[in-house]
Motif scaffolding. Sequence first.
Motif, PDB file in Angstrom:
ATOM      1  N   ARG A  97      -5.038  18.454  24.588  1.00 40.98           N
ATOM      2  CA  ARG A  97      -6.190  19.125  23.962  1.00 40.98           C
ATOM      3  C   ARG A  97      -6.291  20.566  24.453  1.00 40.98           C
ATOM      4  NH1 ARG A  97     -10.375  16.296  21.350  1.00 40.98           N
ATOM      5  NH2 ARG A  97     -11.754  18.048  21.740  1.00 40.98           N
ATOM      6  N   GLU A  98      -6.084  20.725  25.731  1.00 41.49           N
ATOM      7  CA  GLU A  98      -6.199  22.052  26.319  1.00 41.49           C
ATOM      8  C   GLU A  98      -5.142  22.994  25.748  1.00 41.49           C
ATOM      9  OE1 GLU A  98      -6.563  23.369  30.910  1.00 41.49           O
ATOM     10  OE2 GLU A  98      -7.637  21.589  30.216  1.00 41.49           O
ATOM     11  N   VAL A  99      -3.917  22.478  25.646  1.00 41.95           N
ATOM     12  CA  VAL A  99      -2.822  23.285  25.098  1.00 41.95           C
ATOM     13  C   VAL A  99      -3.136  23.678  23.655  1.00 41.95           C
ATOM     14  CG1 VAL A  99      -0.393  23.253  24.426  1.00 41.95           C
ATOM     15  CG2 VAL A  99      -1.084  22.270  26.611  1.00 41.95           C
ATOM     16  N   ALA A 100      -3.592  22.699  22.875  1.00 43.09           N
ATOM     17  CA  ALA A 100      -3.903  22.960  21.464  1.00 43.09           C
ATOM     18  C   ALA A 100      -4.981  24.035  21.349  1.00 43.09           C
ATOM     19  CB  ALA A 100      -4.353  21.671  20.777  1.00 43.09           C
ATOM     20  N   LYS A 101      -5.988  23.917  22.197  1.00 44.75           N
ATOM     21  CA  LYS A 101      -7.083  24.897  22.141  1.00 44.75           C
ATOM     22  C   LYS A 101      -6.603  26.280  22.561  1.00 44.75           C
ATOM     23  CE  LYS A 101     -11.143  22.004  22.343  1.00 44.75           C
ATOM     24  NZ  LYS A 101     -12.142  21.366  23.173  1.00 44.75           N
ATOM     25  N   PHE A 102      -5.693  26.302  23.516  1.00 50.44           N
ATOM     26  CA  PHE A 102      -5.135  27.579  23.960  1.00 50.44           C
ATOM     27  C   PHE A 102      -4.475  28.312  22.797  1.00 50.44           C
ATOM     28  CE2 PHE A 102      -1.259  29.819  25.242  1.00 50.44           C
ATOM     29  CZ  PHE A 102      -1.789  30.805  26.053  1.00 50.44           C
ATOM     30  N   TYR A 103      -3.687  27.569  22.023  1.00 49.37           N
ATOM     31  CA  TYR A 103      -2.973  28.223  20.917  1.00 49.37           C
ATOM     32  C   TYR A 103      -3.903  28.564  19.756  1.00 49.37           C
ATOM     33  CZ  TYR A 103       1.470  27.719  23.209  1.00 49.37           C
ATOM     34  OH  TYR A 103       2.494  27.850  24.092  1.00 49.37           O
ATOM     35  N   LEU A 104      -4.933  27.746  19.564  1.00 50.66           N
ATOM     36  CA  LEU A 104      -5.902  28.102  18.524  1.00 50.66           C
ATOM     37  C   LEU A 104      -6.631  29.379  18.911  1.00 50.66           C
ATOM     38  CD1 LEU A 104      -7.239  24.620  17.451  1.00 50.66           C
ATOM     39  CD2 LEU A 104      -6.143  26.323  15.999  1.00 50.66           C
ATOM     40  N   GLN A 105      -6.858  29.546  20.209  1.00 51.85           N
ATOM     41  CA  GLN A 105      -7.480  30.772  20.684  1.00 51.85           C
ATOM     42  C   GLN A 105      -6.534  31.953  20.473  1.00 51.85           C
ATOM     43  OE1 GLN A 105      -9.006  30.249  24.588  1.00 51.85           O
ATOM     44  NE2 GLN A 105     -10.505  31.894  24.305  1.00 51.85           N
ATOM     45  N   LEU A 106      -5.246  31.715  20.716  1.00 50.25           N
ATOM     46  CA  LEU A 106      -4.244  32.760  20.579  1.00 50.25           C
ATOM     47  C   LEU A 106      -4.197  33.299  19.155  1.00 50.25           C
ATOM     48  CD1 LEU A 106      -2.061  34.046  22.443  1.00 50.25           C
ATOM     49  CD2 LEU A 106      -0.428  32.467  21.434  1.00 50.25           C
ATOM     50  N   VAL A 107      -4.407  32.413  18.164  1.00 48.80           N
ATOM     51  CA  VAL A 107      -4.400  32.872  16.777  1.00 48.80           C
ATOM     52  C   VAL A 107      -5.811  33.193  16.283  1.00 48.80           C
ATOM     53  CG1 VAL A 107      -2.284  31.618  16.209  1.00 48.80           C
ATOM     54  CG2 VAL A 107      -4.498  30.528  15.830  1.00 48.80           C
TER      55      VAL A 107
END
Lengths: 270, 254
Positions: free
Chosen positions: A125-135
């Motif tokens: 979940r954390e990784v997914a949120k990190f990349y959603l933040q990145l975009v």
Amino acid sequence: MNELHRELVNVPPVKLTVENVSKTFHVRRQTVRALENVSLTVQEGEFVCLVGPSGCGKTTLLNIIAGLEQPDSGRVLADGVPVTGPGRDRMVMFQESALFPWLDVLGNVMFGLKLKPNLRHAERREVAKFYLQLVGLEKFVDANIHELSGGMKQRVALARSLAPNPSVLLMDEPFGALDALTREQLYGDIQRIWEKRRKTIVFVTHNVREAACLGDRVMLFSPRPGRIREEFRVELPRPRDINSVELAKHTAEITRALKQHLSSAAEVAE
Amino acid sequence: MKRIAAVGGFFVVLILVWEALVRFGVWSPVLVPSPLSVVQYLVRAIADGSLGQAVLVTMRRLLLGYVVGVAAGLPLGLLNARFKFFQDTLGLIALGLQTLPSICWVPLALLWFGQTEAAMLFVVIMGTLWSVLIATDTGVRHVPPIYIRAARTMGSRRLHTWTRVILPASLPFVVSGMKQGWAFAWRSLMAAEVYVTILTGFGLGHLLHYGRELHAMDQVVAVMLVIIAIGLLADKALFSPWERFLHQRWGTAK
């Protein structure tokens, strides 16, 4: 020039090698030579654009690198290992977002992560949120796919491709269906993310300007049979602005070459 | 709130008009029972347990047959979509049998199984199975290939692709097939129960049938209302949540 370049610059290791790849399609009694003896090496961290008119085989080459299609002859090596099928180290981003409508935004980004072993659910979940933040979509974690605009969908697709942390990103006209303004934003985003995450990117497009804006190298394709005709190195500082004058010069040069190859190809056909 | 009041008002007026028409002799009570007598019958039948028992018997047949029908229809539909051979053979049979109203299975079922639960189950399964099978097959065929390609690049393989990509992607078709299967099963079961006496259990259809035999119009209408209520309830309880989910996710409704 190339030798000198190699002497002066510390060349990173080769990431992808395409060796004499040929592919023929049979469509209703017609045979189409989609690719003929195509060879290409891509270095680690390099941004390579494949440009050409539609039907020149550039998408086929991308699919072969992805492992989604098999070549008739020749082979592709990723990190020196022959490619036999799709792999998590080479993620693909398609022209249509290909997001799954039965999952929300986070679920889509998690899809590839869930297939990656040795991660706990919370970490995923954390990784997914990190990349959603990145975009730039951290506020749309729970949104449904149909609620997003075309540009947002491609951002989610980008986050989904980045999430399993592939070393290679294969992009097949990912911005082709977007309006000009959204596309310009995404040019900025993709350059920023590429620099930050140091991916090797192979980017297919028929838009010469787009290719010159994004690529370290631009490979020019011509159709029937699909071949690489010419290679251009774009050495402009980043981030590049799609509307800059220096970029326009490169675009003009590549476009001129493209037209030349197309007309000579047409003469051969006649 | 205003809407609920308006709807409630409409039905109260409807029932009052009905009661008035019977009471003033416009409609003969032999042909149309008064709402009051219908309610009286319902109270009586609930109190002596005959209605509850009939509902239980019918629902058991329906649910059991439906579950078996879906459990068989889903995998067979997947098989159909996956293998050309199944599509050419089983697919053809399914298409043919789906056009056969499932009540037409009753004579055969009676000869095979006698006047038993098995005969009723068979009819319900035949009503469910083919709809679910065909809908699953169609749904899988309509899955955009790009979903599967995208999943493959992310490391999804075989069984994972089937359960996590192909099945959910075909959910809109599957759910509507399940709904159709339910409707077919419910109709054929009622027809079968009205049509033949089953020795092993007295269902709603039988209650309806004997209402006619005894000229008990209050019973006939009351049982019809119960059948409608069950149909509505099943729709709301079984399918509405799924359909809401699908509309919300796929963005197919307003």
